[in-house]
Motif scaffolding. Structure first.
Motif, PDB file in Angstrom:
ATOM      1  N   GLN A 185      15.438  41.185  -3.000  1.00 38.36           N
ATOM      2  CA  GLN A 185      14.891  39.913  -2.562  1.00 38.36           C
ATOM      3  C   GLN A 185      14.345  39.997  -1.141  1.00 38.36           C
ATOM      4  O   GLN A 185      14.360  39.018  -0.394  1.00 38.36           O
ATOM      5  CB  GLN A 185      15.939  38.813  -2.684  1.00 38.36           C
ATOM      6  N   ILE A 189       6.978  36.390  -2.738  1.00 34.37           N
ATOM      7  CA  ILE A 189       7.185  35.962  -4.117  1.00 34.37           C
ATOM      8  C   ILE A 189       6.476  36.860  -5.114  1.00 34.37           C
ATOM      9  O   ILE A 189       7.009  37.121  -6.200  1.00 34.37           O
ATOM     10  CB  ILE A 189       6.768  34.482  -4.316  1.00 34.37           C
ATOM     11  N   ARG A 192       8.635  39.789  -5.710  1.00 35.12           N
ATOM     12  CA  ARG A 192       9.851  39.403  -6.425  1.00 35.12           C
ATOM     13  C   ARG A 192       9.559  39.141  -7.898  1.00 35.12           C
ATOM     14  O   ARG A 192      10.285  39.615  -8.778  1.00 35.12           O
ATOM     15  CB  ARG A 192      10.466  38.170  -5.762  1.00 35.12           C
ATOM     16  N   GLY A 235      19.579  28.293  -0.599  1.00 37.18           N
ATOM     17  CA  GLY A 235      19.197  29.698  -0.744  1.00 37.18           C
ATOM     18  C   GLY A 235      17.833  29.992  -0.176  1.00 37.18           C
ATOM     19  O   GLY A 235      17.618  31.031   0.458  1.00 37.18           O
ATOM     20  N   GLU A 236      16.900  29.107  -0.388  1.00 35.55           N
ATOM     21  CA  GLU A 236      15.556  29.206   0.189  1.00 35.55           C
ATOM     22  C   GLU A 236      14.939  27.808   0.070  1.00 35.55           C
ATOM     23  O   GLU A 236      14.342  27.473  -0.952  1.00 35.55           O
ATOM     24  CB  GLU A 236      14.700  30.250  -0.548  1.00 35.55           C
ATOM     25  N   MET A 239      10.938  27.656  -0.966  1.00 34.92           N
ATOM     26  CA  MET A 239      10.467  28.271  -2.203  1.00 34.92           C
ATOM     27  C   MET A 239      11.152  27.700  -3.438  1.00 34.92           C
ATOM     28  O   MET A 239      10.529  27.577  -4.503  1.00 34.92           O
ATOM     29  CB  MET A 239      10.636  29.782  -2.144  1.00 34.92           C
ATOM     30  N   LEU A 240      12.419  27.324  -3.351  1.00 33.07           N
ATOM     31  CA  LEU A 240      13.101  26.793  -4.524  1.00 33.07           C
ATOM     32  C   LEU A 240      12.598  25.402  -4.917  1.00 33.07           C
ATOM     33  O   LEU A 240      12.865  24.942  -6.025  1.00 33.07           O
ATOM     34  CB  LEU A 240      14.611  26.782  -4.307  1.00 33.07           C
ATOM     35  N   VAL A 276      10.951  31.513 -10.369  1.00 32.36           N
ATOM     36  CA  VAL A 276      11.252  31.127  -8.991  1.00 32.36           C
ATOM     37  C   VAL A 276      12.762  31.200  -8.741  1.00 32.36           C
ATOM     38  O   VAL A 276      13.214  31.693  -7.697  1.00 32.36           O
ATOM     39  CB  VAL A 276      10.710  29.714  -8.691  1.00 32.36           C
ATOM     40  N   SER A 279      13.887  34.689  -8.313  1.00 33.33           N
ATOM     41  CA  SER A 279      13.395  35.261  -7.064  1.00 33.33           C
ATOM     42  C   SER A 279      14.164  34.801  -5.839  1.00 33.33           C
ATOM     43  O   SER A 279      14.236  35.522  -4.839  1.00 33.33           O
ATOM     44  CB  SER A 279      11.911  34.908  -6.885  1.00 33.33           C
ATOM     45  N   TYR A 280      14.743  33.602  -5.903  1.00 34.49           N
ATOM     46  CA  TYR A 280      15.316  33.023  -4.678  1.00 34.49           C
ATOM     47  C   TYR A 280      16.720  32.444  -4.843  1.00 34.49           C
ATOM     48  O   TYR A 280      17.207  31.801  -3.913  1.00 34.49           O
ATOM     49  CB  TYR A 280      14.378  31.932  -4.142  1.00 34.49           C
ATOM     50  N   ARG A 281      17.365  32.664  -5.966  1.00 37.04           N
ATOM     51  CA  ARG A 281      18.673  32.042  -6.128  1.00 37.04           C
ATOM     52  C   ARG A 281      19.664  32.633  -5.131  1.00 37.04           C
ATOM     53  O   ARG A 281      19.698  33.854  -4.900  1.00 37.04           O
ATOM     54  CB  ARG A 281      19.182  32.191  -7.558  1.00 37.04           C
TER      55      ARG A 281
END
Length: 346
Positions: A185, A189, A192, A235-236, A239-240, A276, A279-281
């Motif tokens: 990560q 994006i 990812r 987490g982000e 982006m989330l 998504v 990628s960002y959890r």
């Protein structure tokens, strides 16, 4: 949206169509999406001041590269050199044919690239379609659809081929929690999403023979992804947001599409949302905040004053969910969390 808000929106869109869909080589111009949400939720008095504050970061539309035609569009798909050419091409199509006809033709062509530019193009299309459906057609609104579709075409990018379909839980909430985080990560994006190898096959069995079920299932995904933000947004925070706003853009577009396109739309929306999340959890969830009962109108006003486009758009989606599920306050908590975690416009 009253007549004053609709007129203000058209003025803002006209201003923004002189700017490009991106700036500094990659970040997305969020202004057309944000001003649509501001006007829709009674904050039209903020629109021009908001554009004034946001416009300092924007750039003029890039120079054209080569005229797109019915013969060469396949070669230009996914090529950002054609950012302006694609918008002009869709402008011509929309001047010649009804906008629903153009959308129905191009939606299945663009849908496989739903994660293009971090899902921003499909989100922009969703805002454009919402205002066309609810407020009617004007020149600036038709032009906005042309710019949105053009952005999607120029940045069109598919997910990796051969993603393994895993057995999925029946609920959207559990399916999102079952999405596996990618291993590396560290990149952006695109890097990812390029690592995706497996996703739960949550949309299996959707059929155009039961369009109401498809729409209902997509609504469940939007709700689940919005509420996922309430426990995982840390987490982000930026982006989330797209795990919820991208499928909601598809949900807003469904009424303008032939029903035979709905199952594929659901599948693409799931791929975008799950991609998504993968990628960002974050490594762990946190309990959702529980404040006093939130008033939707006051929450959106707070988002408007905060000013960040991502916060505005997540609260906009949270209000959709809250309207459909008025007894569930978790979506509004997600919107409040976005306002608290994301840096304000400034």
């Amino acid at each position: 949206m009253d007549a004053n808000a609709a007129g203000t929106l058209d003025e803002a869109l006209t201003r923004l169509h002189a700017t490009g869909p991106e700036f500094r080589g990659w970040p997305t111009n969020h202004a057309p999406m944000a001003v649509e949400a501001l006007a829709r939720h009674g904050q039209e008095h903020h629109v021009h001041r908001w554009v004034d504050a946001y416009q300092s970061r924007l750039e003029d539309r890039p120079a054209g590269h080569e005229r797109i035609t019915a013969d060469n569009w396949r070669e230009a798909l996914g090529d950002p050199r054609y950012l302006t050419d694609w918008a002009e091409y869709f402008g011509v199509l929309l001047s010649e044919r009804p906008w629903r006809s153009v959308l129905a033709e191009w939606w299945p062509r663009l849908l496989p690239g739903i994660t293009a530019a971090a899902t921003h193009p499909v989100i922009r299309v969703g805002h454009a379609v919402r205002v066309l459906l609810s407020e009617g057609e004007t020149g600036p609104r038709r032009a906005e659809l042309a710019h949105a579709l053009g952005y999607w075409a120029a940045r069109h990018q598919r997910l990796p081929a051969g993603i393994e379909a895993l057995a999925a839980p029946s609920s959207a909430e559990d399916a999102l929690r079952a999405v596996e985080a990618i291993e590396d990560q560290s990149g952006g994006i695109n890097a990812r999403l390029g690592q995706l190898r497996r996703l739960p096959a949550w949309t299996a069995g959707a059929s155009a023979e039961d369009p109401a079920a498809v729409s209902e299932r997509l609504g469940r995904l939007v709700r689940a992804a919005t509420e996922y933000y309430a426990t995982h947004g840390h987490g982000e925070p930026v982006m989330l947001v797209h795990a919820a706003t991208a499928p909601n853009a598809v949900l807003r577009t469904l009424p303008a599409l032939p029903v035979e396109l709905w199952p594929a739309s659901l599948e693409a929306a799931w791929s975008a949302s799950a991609g998504v999340v993968a990628s960002y959890r974050p490594a762990r969830s946190v309990p959702a905040g529980r404040s006093a009962a939130l008033d939707p109108e006051e929450l959106f006003e707070r988002a408007a004053l905060h000013g960040d486009a991502h916060a505005i758009k997540l609260v906009d989606t949270a209000l959709d969910v809250a309207a459909a599920h008025p007894d569930d306050g978790l979506a509004l908590q997600a919107g409040l969390l976005a306002v608290e975690l994301i840096d304000p416009l400034g």
